[in-house]
Design a protein around this motif. Structure first.
Motif, PDB file in Angstrom:
ATOM      1  N   ASP A  87     -50.884  31.902  75.184  1.00 25.87           N
ATOM      2  CA  ASP A  87     -51.910  31.291  74.331  1.00 25.87           C
ATOM      3  C   ASP A  87     -51.880  29.761  74.423  1.00 25.87           C
ATOM      4  O   ASP A  87     -52.754  29.090  73.855  1.00 25.87           O
ATOM      5  N   VAL A 101     -62.659  32.172  73.219  1.00 24.06           N
ATOM      6  CA  VAL A 101     -61.630  32.874  72.460  1.00 24.06           C
ATOM      7  C   VAL A 101     -62.269  33.686  71.333  1.00 24.06           C
ATOM      8  O   VAL A 101     -61.957  34.861  71.144  1.00 24.06           O
ATOM      9  N   ARG A 133     -62.079  27.153  81.383  1.00 21.26           N
ATOM     10  CA  ARG A 133     -62.242  27.256  79.944  1.00 21.26           C
ATOM     11  C   ARG A 133     -62.793  28.644  79.621  1.00 21.26           C
ATOM     12  O   ARG A 133     -63.698  29.133  80.301  1.00 21.26           O
ATOM     13  N   TYR A 184     -57.424  23.830  72.736  1.00 26.05           N
ATOM     14  CA  TYR A 184     -58.452  24.609  72.041  1.00 26.05           C
ATOM     15  C   TYR A 184     -59.590  23.689  71.618  1.00 26.05           C
ATOM     16  O   TYR A 184     -59.360  22.646  71.001  1.00 26.05           O
ATOM     17  N   TYR A 185     -60.802  24.127  71.932  1.00 28.64           N
ATOM     18  CA  TYR A 185     -61.987  23.335  71.642  1.00 28.64           C
ATOM     19  C   TYR A 185     -62.893  24.070  70.663  1.00 28.64           C
ATOM     20  O   TYR A 185     -63.206  25.251  70.865  1.00 28.64           O
ATOM     21  N   CYS A 186     -63.322  23.367  69.652  1.00 30.66           N
ATOM     22  CA  CYS A 186     -64.344  23.880  68.753  1.00 30.66           C
ATOM     23  C   CYS A 186     -65.703  23.572  69.371  1.00 30.66           C
ATOM     24  O   CYS A 186     -65.915  22.473  69.900  1.00 30.66           O
ATOM     25  N   GLU A 208     -61.506  18.755  65.564  1.00 25.91           N
ATOM     26  CA  GLU A 208     -60.509  19.800  65.396  1.00 25.91           C
ATOM     27  C   GLU A 208     -59.215  19.235  64.831  1.00 25.91           C
ATOM     28  O   GLU A 208     -58.895  18.062  65.020  1.00 25.91           O
ATOM     29  N   TRP A 256     -64.757  29.066  69.377  1.00 27.17           N
ATOM     30  CA  TRP A 256     -63.540  28.405  69.862  1.00 27.17           C
ATOM     31  C   TRP A 256     -63.333  28.799  71.317  1.00 27.17           C
ATOM     32  O   TRP A 256     -63.334  29.985  71.651  1.00 27.17           O
ATOM     33  N   TYR A 257     -63.193  27.794  72.149  1.00 27.27           N
ATOM     34  CA  TYR A 257     -62.834  27.980  73.545  1.00 27.27           C
ATOM     35  C   TYR A 257     -61.429  27.423  73.753  1.00 27.27           C
ATOM     36  O   TYR A 257     -60.933  26.637  72.957  1.00 27.27           O
ATOM     37  N   ARG A 258     -60.808  27.823  74.841  1.00 28.21           N
ATOM     38  CA  ARG A 258     -59.521  27.235  75.203  1.00 28.21           C
ATOM     39  C   ARG A 258     -59.445  27.043  76.715  1.00 28.21           C
ATOM     40  O   ARG A 258     -60.113  27.754  77.471  1.00 28.21           O
TER      41      ARG A 258
END
Length: 119
Positions: A89, A48, A45, A93-95, A6, A36-38
């Motif tokens: 927000d 998103v 987690r 953030y994780y892909c 990312e 996408w997670y956050r």
């Protein structure tokens, strides 16, 4: 095996915008469902946004109308355009590579990128 990297996080003021990018290694990217997670401090987690191999998208209610997920299969890259950002927000953030077009669990993820929304 899929590797995800990312980029694009940072500090932005409320109401601002950021675009996250995720570069994927390996072949057959076009047939992968991506998401996408956050994760915010002290919270679980959460998903998103997701995009199927065919380009269909889905969003968490909290980001609908503000975030847009997209993909460029020629570049093996998935994006998250984030507009009208709010302090809530703020998160890492994780892909992720999702397990399937209709399965939002993931089996690969990147190292994460920090997004901080603050004045």
């Amino acid at each position: 095996q899929v590797q995800l990297v990312e980029s694009g996080g940072g500090l932005v003021q409320p109401g601002g915008s950021l675009r996250l990018s995720c570069a994927a290694s390996g072949s057959h990217f076009s047939i992968l469902a991506m998401g996408w997670y956050r994760q915010a401090p002290g919270k679980q987690r959460e998903l998103v946004a997701a995009i199927t191999s065919g380009g269909s998208t889905d969003y968490a209610d909290s980001v609908k109308g503000r975030f847009t997920i997209s993909r460029d299969n020629a570049k093996n890259t998935v994006y998250l355009q984030m507009n009208s950002l709010k302090p809530e927000d703020t998160a890492v953030y994780y892909c992720t590579k999702l397990k399937g077009d209709r399965d939002y669990e993931y089996d690969y993820w990147g190292q994460g990128t920090q997004v901080t929304v603050s004045s």
